[in-house]
Scaffold this motif. Structure first.
Motif, mmCIF file in Angstrom:
data_model
loop_
_atom_site.group_PDB
_atom_site.id
_atom_site.type_symbol
_atom_site.label_atom_id
_atom_site.label_comp_id
_atom_site.label_asym_id
_atom_site.label_seq_id
_atom_site.Cartn_x
_atom_site.Cartn_y
_atom_site.Cartn_z
ATOM 1 N N GLY A 27 11.034 -7.652 -16.285
ATOM 2 C CA GLY A 27 11.626 -6.868 -15.198
ATOM 3 C C GLY A 27 10.620 -5.923 -14.560
ATOM 4 O O GLY A 27 10.588 -5.765 -13.333
ATOM 5 N N LEU A 28 9.782 -5.300 -15.376
ATOM 6 C CA LEU A 28 8.740 -4.421 -14.836
ATOM 7 C C LEU A 28 7.713 -5.213 -14.029
ATOM 8 O O LEU A 28 7.236 -4.743 -12.991
ATOM 9 N N ALA A 29 7.389 -6.412 -14.486
ATOM 10 C CA ALA A 29 6.461 -7.267 -13.731
ATOM 11 C C ALA A 29 7.086 -7.658 -12.390
ATOM 12 O O ALA A 29 6.391 -7.668 -11.358
ATOM 13 N N ALA A 30 8.372 -7.949 -12.388
ATOM 14 C CA ALA A 30 9.061 -8.278 -11.128
ATOM 15 C C ALA A 30 9.064 -7.066 -10.197
ATOM 16 O O ALA A 30 8.863 -7.198 -8.985
ATOM 17 N N ARG A 31 9.254 -5.871 -10.756
ATOM 18 C CA ARG A 31 9.220 -4.657 -9.939
ATOM 19 C C ARG A 31 7.833 -4.459 -9.333
ATOM 20 O O ARG A 31 7.696 -4.078 -8.174
ATOM 21 N N ALA A 32 6.791 -4.734 -10.104
ATOM 22 C CA ALA A 32 5.418 -4.614 -9.598
ATOM 23 C C ALA A 32 5.187 -5.575 -8.437
ATOM 24 O O ALA A 32 4.521 -5.228 -7.455
ATOM 25 N N ARG A 33 5.735 -6.781 -8.527
ATOM 26 C CA ARG A 33 5.599 -7.736 -7.412
ATOM 27 C C ARG A 33 6.324 -7.229 -6.169
ATOM 28 O O ARG A 33 5.839 -7.419 -5.043
ATOM 29 N N LEU A 34 7.461 -6.566 -6.355
ATOM 30 C CA LEU A 34 8.163 -5.981 -5.213
ATOM 31 C C LEU A 34 7.351 -4.845 -4.601
ATOM 32 O O LEU A 34 7.308 -4.695 -3.371
ATOM 33 N N ILE A 35 6.693 -4.067 -5.436
ATOM 34 C CA ILE A 35 5.818 -3.002 -4.933
ATOM 35 C C ILE A 35 4.670 -3.619 -4.129
ATOM 36 O O ILE A 35 4.305 -3.114 -3.066
ATOM 37 N N ASP A 36 4.125 -4.716 -4.608
ATOM 38 C CA ASP A 36 3.064 -5.398 -3.857
ATOM 39 C C ASP A 36 3.577 -5.852 -2.490
ATOM 40 O O ASP A 36 2.849 -5.800 -1.495
ATOM 41 N N ARG A 37 4.826 -6.283 -2.434
ATOM 42 C CA ARG A 37 5.407 -6.681 -1.133
ATOM 43 C C ARG A 37 5.574 -5.458 -0.240
ATOM 44 O O ARG A 37 5.351 -5.525 0.965
ATOM 45 N N ALA A 38 5.960 -4.316 -0.842
ATOM 46 C CA ALA A 38 6.074 -3.079 -0.066
ATOM 47 C C ALA A 38 4.727 -2.713 0.545
ATOM 48 O O ALA A 38 4.666 -2.248 1.694
ATOM 49 N N ILE A 39 3.654 -2.935 -0.204
ATOM 50 C CA ILE A 39 2.304 -2.658 0.311
ATOM 51 C C ILE A 39 2.051 -3.469 1.574
ATOM 52 O O ILE A 39 1.435 -2.983 2.523
ATOM 53 N N ALA A 40 2.539 -4.692 1.606
ATOM 54 C CA ALA A 40 2.344 -5.545 2.775
ATOM 55 C C ALA A 40 3.234 -5.127 3.942
ATOM 56 O O ALA A 40 2.845 -5.258 5.104
ATOM 57 N N LEU A 41 4.431 -4.613 3.656
ATOM 58 C CA LEU A 41 5.403 -4.305 4.710
ATOM 59 C C LEU A 41 5.289 -2.892 5.282
ATOM 60 O O LEU A 41 5.566 -2.676 6.469
ATOM 61 N N LYS A 42 4.901 -1.934 4.484
ATOM 62 C CA LYS A 42 4.900 -0.534 4.928
ATOM 63 C C LYS A 42 4.017 -0.257 6.139
ATOM 64 O O LYS A 42 4.444 0.485 7.033
ATOM 65 N N PRO A 43 2.813 -0.808 6.240
ATOM 66 C CA PRO A 43 1.990 -0.489 7.416
ATOM 67 C C PRO A 43 2.659 -0.856 8.744
ATOM 68 O O PRO A 43 2.583 -0.086 9.702
ATOM 69 N N ALA A 44 3.313 -1.984 8.794
ATOM 70 C CA ALA A 44 3.968 -2.413 10.034
ATOM 71 C C ALA A 44 5.100 -1.467 10.422
ATOM 72 O O ALA A 44 5.441 -1.358 11.605
ATOM 73 N N GLU A 45 5.676 -0.791 9.442
ATOM 74 C CA GLU A 45 6.770 0.148 9.718
ATOM 75 C C GLU A 45 6.283 1.592 9.757
ATOM 76 O O GLU A 45 7.081 2.520 9.886
ATOM 77 N N GLY A 46 4.973 1.776 9.616
ATOM 78 C CA GLY A 46 4.390 3.110 9.675
ATOM 79 C C GLY A 46 4.795 4.004 8.511
ATOM 80 O O GLY A 46 4.864 5.220 8.668
ATOM 81 N N LEU A 47 5.038 3.405 7.364
ATOM 82 C CA LEU A 47 5.496 4.166 6.205
ATOM 83 C C LEU A 47 4.348 4.451 5.246
ATOM 84 O O LEU A 47 3.513 3.588 4.999
#
Length: 101
Positions: A27-47
């Motif tokens: 579950g923690l590894a899955a959460r880390a993968r979601l964080i990696d996706r956030a890294i990809a998405l946040k710049p486009a949303e200016g976050l």
């Protein structure tokens, strides 16, 4: 997870704990993968990496869940704040430090 009454020896109990630990790590590894996706998405949303309101929202949700499960909310909050801090550092390594929104 098996019913606790169905566990009749320490060997069986330890096997259940080991299996649960493996699921927690997965579950923690899955959460880390979601964080990696956030890294990809946040710049486009200016976050920024750290969004203080989101941190407090996540903590409030896990505290409520802990209480619903009969688990000590302070312990869960402590654990989650460490997970969140680790996640933010992971994001900041790529996105840099920005102001908490």
């Amino acid at each position: 997870m098996r019913e606790l009454d169905g566990i009749s020896s320490m060997a069986e109990l330890r096997a259940e704990i080991d299996a649960l630990d493996a699921r927690l790590v997965a579950g923690l590894a899955a959460r880390a993968r979601l964080i990696d996706r956030a890294i990809a998405l946040k710049p486009a949303e200016g976050l920024p990496a750290r969004i203080d309101a989101r941190v407090e929202d996540v903590v409030a949700k896990v505290r409520a869940r802990a209480m619903a499960e009969g688990l000590e909310a302070d312990l869960v909050e402590t654990l989650w704040r460490q997970i969140i801090d680790w996640s933010i550092k992971r994001e900041e390594a790529v996105l840099g430090k920005g102001e908490g929104a």
